[in-house]
Design a protein around this motif. Structure first.
Motif, PDB file in Angstrom:
ATOM      1  N   UNK A 139       0.851  -1.188   0.000  1.00 15.07           N
ATOM      2  CA  UNK A 139       0.000   0.000   0.000  1.00 15.07           C
ATOM      3  C   UNK A 139       0.885   1.236   0.000  1.00 15.07           C
ATOM      4  N   UNK A 140       0.475   2.254  -0.733  1.00 11.08           N
ATOM      5  CA  UNK A 140       1.178   3.528  -0.735  1.00 11.08           C
ATOM      6  C   UNK A 140       0.165   4.622  -0.423  1.00 11.08           C
ATOM      7  N   UNK A 141       0.497   5.436   0.575  1.00 16.89           N
ATOM      8  CA  UNK A 141      -0.375   6.520   1.018  1.00 16.89           C
ATOM      9  C   UNK A 141       0.434   7.805   1.100  1.00 16.89           C
ATOM     10  N   UNK A 142      -0.232   8.952   0.952  1.00 15.55           N
ATOM     11  CA  UNK A 142       0.472  10.212   1.170  1.00 15.55           C
ATOM     12  C   UNK A 142       1.028  10.249   2.605  1.00 15.55           C
ATOM     13  N   UNK A 143       2.217  10.781   2.741  1.00 13.96           N
ATOM     14  CA  UNK A 143       2.880  10.872   4.034  1.00 13.96           C
ATOM     15  C   UNK A 143       2.010  11.607   5.044  1.00 13.96           C
TER      16      UNK A 143
END
Length: 71
Positions: free
Chosen positions: A6-10
């Motif tokens: 999963x990749x999410x905004x910091x």
């Protein structure tokens, strides 16, 4: 080995939400493949710097998505 990335905004997810995501994803793998995959399941939650990703030739930021900036 089941693997989810999963990749999410910091700054969008706190530690508790990341942990919940990992538990729920592992449970999904176990439900689908059986209990034997639990020790081999891997869930990677990555944070992408604001503005470090895009879609449809547009750089996305939290502001553009109407989300609060990281604190």
């Amino acid at each position: 080995m089941p693997f989810a990335n999963y990749k999410f905004p910091e700054g969008l997810l706190d530690a508790a939400r990341k942990e919940d995501l990992i538990h729920r994803t592992t449970a999904l793998f176990v439900e689908y493949f059986g209990e034997g995959v639990r020790p081999y399941s891997m869930v990677l939650v990555e944070e992408v710097t604001d503005g470090g990703w895009g879609r449809a030739d547009e750089t996305l930021t939290l502001a553009k998505m109407g989300l609060p900036a990281k604190k």
